[in-house]
Design an enzyme around this catalytic site. Structure first.
Site, PDB file in Angstrom:
ATOM      1  CB  THR A 243      -7.251   4.436   8.368  1.00 51.40           C
ATOM      2  OG1 THR A 243      -6.637   5.315   7.435  1.00 51.40           O
ATOM      3  CG2 THR A 243      -7.339   3.043   7.751  1.00 51.40           C
ATOM      4  NE  ARG A 271      -1.889  10.325   0.782  1.00 48.75           N
ATOM      5  CZ  ARG A 271      -2.487   9.809   1.844  1.00 48.75           C
ATOM      6  NH1 ARG A 271      -3.661   9.201   1.705  1.00 48.75           N
ATOM      7  NH2 ARG A 271      -1.942   9.891   3.042  1.00 48.75           N
ATOM      8  CB  VAL A 272      -1.401   5.205  -2.837  1.00 45.77           C
ATOM      9  CG1 VAL A 272      -1.667   3.966  -1.984  1.00 45.77           C
ATOM     10  CG2 VAL A 272      -2.085   5.070  -4.190  1.00 45.77           C
ATOM     11  CG  ASP A 296       1.244  12.364   8.019  1.00 46.30           C
ATOM     12  OD1 ASP A 296       0.967  12.036   6.847  1.00 46.30           O
ATOM     13  OD2 ASP A 296       1.993  13.327   8.287  1.00 46.30           O
ATOM     14  N   GLY A 297      -0.532   8.991   6.884  1.00 45.51           N
ATOM     15  CA  GLY A 297      -0.084   7.865   6.079  1.00 45.51           C
ATOM     16  C   GLY A 297       1.133   8.141   5.235  1.00 45.51           C
TER      17      GLY A 297
END
Length: 393
Positions: A243, A271-272, A296-297
């Site tokens: 990101t 997925r968000v 790893d969100g």
């Protein structure tokens, strides 16, 4: 007579005590910003005088996304202060990465989901007003960070998602176009040819470890949950979870933070991740500073590490310790995650922490590097249990 005398003496005593207290209050030194941040002055003096020192203005962002940082820095240097310029710097910097498809994890043409589609998440946060504009699961619109800005400036909402976010973007003048490229299509075809490995499914049948599905729920005893989780764990790494997170601070201590990503590669549609979530992907507060996260969100968003870092700085921690603390909270529950965190205080002091990688690079532009105002910094990461490596600069 004695009663009146005693009463008079008592009144004089009280008056003397009151005068002493008032004198102490009036002569006590007020806490400074420096002492507030070092934890020596009790209540933080969050509205202390502005600084025009060597650390500001500044732009800092995750990873070695140089072009994004250079553009944001150029915009910020042209400014005379004010909220608009920090916002412009962050939005245009992240937008640059979207156009360049940084690491194929930002912008169009990267990280296809299970159906082969690329969707985008982005956020902008204003540290002066605490307003946020964000989009998630944005489809068919390339300019995710700019759409997020329109959410901030033209709605009373915080986040718009999916097709409705795309319709909003169209109404704001953004054109729809496919986000799929030959490269992202090939990436998806190769994945499906390899039985859709790896993927994010668990506790389903047929076995997601050897099949593409479609899947149905498989009743699983609670005692087997850890076993299934370990068996189906998706390997998280830089090339599938990058990101861009960016922070800009001007000489008047105005702060904006922003993020942009195309999410986890081969994610389940819908997925968000953490990037568009305030407090997870980024957080900014003019009174304290800002933080941005990457990694790893799915794990990181549960702990709001960016918010934790900012609140740690509010409590007096220096940026490096604040970043470290944000990751340690996660490590109490997830020893195998990958992530990094950058924290910056309102004066331009910054630090970074990382876990699960060999090293974490990030870009910084500020007057502090007179001979090299735009520079790449790195921090070595330790993958061992409950260890986080930090850098303080």
């Amino acid at each position: 007579m004695r009663t009146h005398l005693r009463a008079s003496l008592w009144v004089l005593c009280l008056a003397s005590m009151a005068f002493s207290i008032l004198a102490a209050v009036n002569t006590s030194p007020k806490p400074t910003l420096a002492s507030a941040f070092s934890g020596k002055a009790g209540t933080p003096a969050v509205k202390a005088n502005k600084t025009t020192g060597e650390l500001l203005p500044m732009v800092i962002n995750t990873w070695n996304f140089t072009a994004a940082n250079v553009l944001a820095w150029r915009i910020l240097k042209q400014s005379k202060g004010g909220l608009r310029q920090t916002r412009n710097a962050v939005v245009e910097g992240c937008s640059k990465c979207e156009k360049l498809q940084c690491d194929r994890t930002v912008g169009y043409g990267g990280s296809p989901d299970e159906l082969g589609e690329t969707t985008l998440d982005a956020m902008v946060m204003d540290g002066a007003t605490m307003d946020v504009g964000a989009v998630a699961g944005l489809r068919r619109i390339k300019d995710a960070i700019k759409v997020a800005r329109h959410v901030l400036e033209h709605t009373q909402h915080t986040m718009l998602v999916g097709d409705a976010a795309s319709a909003f973007a169209n109404a704001m003048g953004f054109e729809s176009e496919s986000l799929v490229t030959p490269e992202s299509k090939d990436m998806w075809l190769q994945w499906t040819a390899e039985n859709c490995q790896p993927n994010f499914w668990k506790n389903v049948h047929p076995d997601p470890k050897v099949s593409c599905g479609p899947y149905k729920p498989r009743p699983t005893p609670l005692t087997r949950w850890k076993e299934d989780r370990a068996r189906n764990e998706y390997e998280i790494g830089r090339k599938n979870h990058d990101t861009i997170g960016m922070i800009a601070i001007d000489v008047e201590n105005n702060i904006h933070a922003g993020t942009s990503t195309n999410g986890a590669r081969h994610k389940i549609p819908g997925r968000v991740g953490d990037s568009p979530i305030p407090g997870a992907g980024a957080y900014a507060d003019n009174e304290v500073g800002a933080a941005v996260a990457t990694g790893d969100g799915d794990v990181m968003m549960r702990f709001l590490p960016s918010l934790l870092a900012v609140e740690a700085m509010r409590a007096g921690k220096p940026p490096a310790e604040a970043a470290q603390g944000g990751l340690r909270r996660i490590l109490k529950h997830h020893k195998d995650f990958m992530g990094a965190l950058i924290a910056v205080d309102r004066l331009g002091n910054y630090g970074a922490a990382c876990y699960g990688l060999e090293e974490f690079p990030f870009m910084v532009s500020s007057p502090a590097g007179a001979d090299r105002p735009t520079r790449l910094e790195t921090v070595k990461c330790i993958a061992g249990q409950d260890k986080v490596n930090i850098v303080a600069l």
